[in-house]
Design an enzyme around this catalytic site. Structure first.
Site, mmCIF file in Angstrom:
data_model
loop_
_atom_site.group_PDB
_atom_site.id
_atom_site.type_symbol
_atom_site.label_atom_id
_atom_site.label_comp_id
_atom_site.label_asym_id
_atom_site.label_seq_id
_atom_site.Cartn_x
_atom_site.Cartn_y
_atom_site.Cartn_z
ATOM 1 N N HIS A 1 46.969 -46.046 30.383
ATOM 2 C CA HIS A 1 46.388 -45.179 29.361
ATOM 3 C C HIS A 1 45.482 -45.966 28.428
ATOM 4 C CE1 HIS A 1 48.604 -41.479 30.178
ATOM 5 N NE2 HIS A 1 49.685 -42.215 30.367
ATOM 6 N N HIS B 1 54.345 -40.127 28.892
ATOM 7 C CA HIS B 1 55.472 -40.969 28.496
ATOM 8 C C HIS B 1 55.611 -40.991 26.968
ATOM 9 C CE1 HIS B 1 55.579 -42.335 32.599
ATOM 10 N NE2 HIS B 1 56.484 -43.276 32.345
#
Length: 307
Positions: free
Chosen positions: A231, A177
Site C-alpha cells: 500500500h 488490513h
C-alpha cells in the site's frame, strides 16, 4: 423480573436467548454483510489506467505479508471478544457481552464492505504493481493511437502475470488490513474507555495508556502494509480514518459516550431497568429502583466527579 430489580446477575443462561431474540434481525443483517463482503472481494475491480511513465512509483519489490489476513481477524475480532468474555465472567452481564459483540462485528463487517466497495471502484495500483503485471521484468504496453481512448489502444499495460495476482494489484486504496484493524481495535478502545472510566476527571494518565494500546497495534498493522509494499501511505491513512469513524458510530449505537455517568454499560441494560421499574413498580418502588441502579454503579467502583 424480580431478580433484575433485586440486583440479580444477567447471565447467558438466564437472559441470553431473550436478548438474542430481540436482536435476531441484527444478526441476520450481519450474515448479509458477510455475503456482500465476500461478493465484493470476488468481483473484478476497476482497472485504473497505468501508463509507462507511471511505473516509476510502482516498481517496489513484490513481498509477502508480514501480517496475513487471518492475523487481522485475530487482532481485530478475537482479541476484543476475549476481553468482552473476561468482563462477562467478572460481572455476569449478558447485555454487555451481547451488545459489545454485536457492535464489534457490525464495526468490522461494515468497514469490510465499504473498504471492498471503494477498492473495486477506485482500482488504484499497488506499489508493487510492476512485478505483479510483469513477473519477467519485461514491460509491455498497448500502442497509443491518436484520437482513440479505448483501454486496449491507449498506452495501458499489457500484463503477462498471474490473473489473480494482477487482480490484487488493482486493490490498493484503501488498506483493508488497516481499516479492519482500526474497526476492531478502535471499538475496543471505546469499550475500555467506558469500563475504566478514562474520562472521570481525575487525570490518571495510566488509563490513557491502556486506551492508546489497541490504537498503537492498529497503527503498526498499517505501517506493515507500507513496509511490505502492498500500500501507499495514503491508502493506510484512509483505511485508518475509515475504520476509526465506523468503530465510533457502531460503539455509540450500543453504548453511551465514555464520559457519560452511565458510560460503563450498554443502552439496553439501562432501558431494561427502566422498563422493569415502570411496568411493575409503584412510585415508591421506583425510588428503590434508583437505589439499585446506584448500587450497580458502585459495584464497579465508579465515583462520578462534578466540577
Amino acid at each position: 423480573m424480580a431478580d433484575i430489580l433485586d440486583g440479580g446477575a444477567h447471565t447467558l443462561r438466564s437472559h441470553g436467548v431473550a436478548v438474542a431474540k430481540i436482536h435476531k434481525h441484527d444478526w441476520l443483517i450481519l450474515l448479509l454483510l458477510v455475503v456482500i463482503a465476500v461478493g465484493l472481494n470476488i468481483i473484478e475491480p476497476f482497472h485504473h489506467f497505468v501508463g509507462e511513465e507511471m511505473m516509476t512509483d510502482l516498481k517496489y519489490p513484490l513481498k509477502g505479508n508480514t501480517i496475513p489476513f487471518w492475523a487481522v481477524a485475530i487482532i481485530a475480532i478475537l482479541l476484543p471478544f476475549i476481553i468482552f468474555l473476561i468482563y462477562y465472567f467478572i460481572k455476569k452481564d449478558v447485555y454487555d457481552l451481547h451488545h459489545a459483540t454485536l457492535g464489534l462485528l457490525f464495526s468490522v463487517l461494515i468497514t469490510a464492505v465499504i473498504t471492498e466497495a471503494i477498492k473495486d471502484a477506485v482500482g488504484r495500483p499497488r506499489p508493487d504493481f510492476f512485478w505483479r503485471c510483469f513477473p519477467d521484468g519485461k514491460p509491455a504496453f498497448y500502442p497509443t493511437i491518436a484520437g482513440n481512448s479505448t483501454a486496449n489502444v491507449s498506452g495501458d499495460v499489457m500484463c503477462s502475470g498471474i490473473k489473480s495476482v494482477i487482480k490484487e494489484g488493482y486493490k490498493s486504496f484503501p488498506s483493508g488490513h488497516t481499516s479492519g484493524s482500526y474497526a476492531g481495535l478502535g471499538f475496543l478502545a471505546w469499550y475500555l474507555s467506558g469500563k475504566i472510566r478514562v474520562f472521570d476527571r481525575r487525570g490518571h494518565v495510566a488509563k490513557l495508556c491502556i486506551i492508546f494500546l489497541p490504537l498503537l497495534v492498529a497503527a503498526l498493522v498499517g505501517v506493515s502494509r507500507v513496509d511490505d509494499n502492498w500500500h501507499h501511505w495514503q491508502d493506510v491513512f484512509a483505511g485508518g480514518l475509515l475504520g476509526t469513524t465506523i468503530a465510533s458510530f457502531c460503539y455509540l449505537q450500543f453504548f453511551p459516550p465514555p464520559y457519560d455517568i452511565d458510560g460503563w454499560g450498554p443502552h439496553a441494560y439501562f432501558q431494561m431497568l427502566a422498563e422493569s421499574g415502570n411496568g411493575n413498580q409503584s412510585s415508591a418502588t421506583n425510588v428503590n429502583h434508583a437505589n439499585v441502579h446506584q448500587s450497580e454503579l458502585q459495584s464497579i467502583c465508579i465515583q462520578p466527579q462534578h466540577g
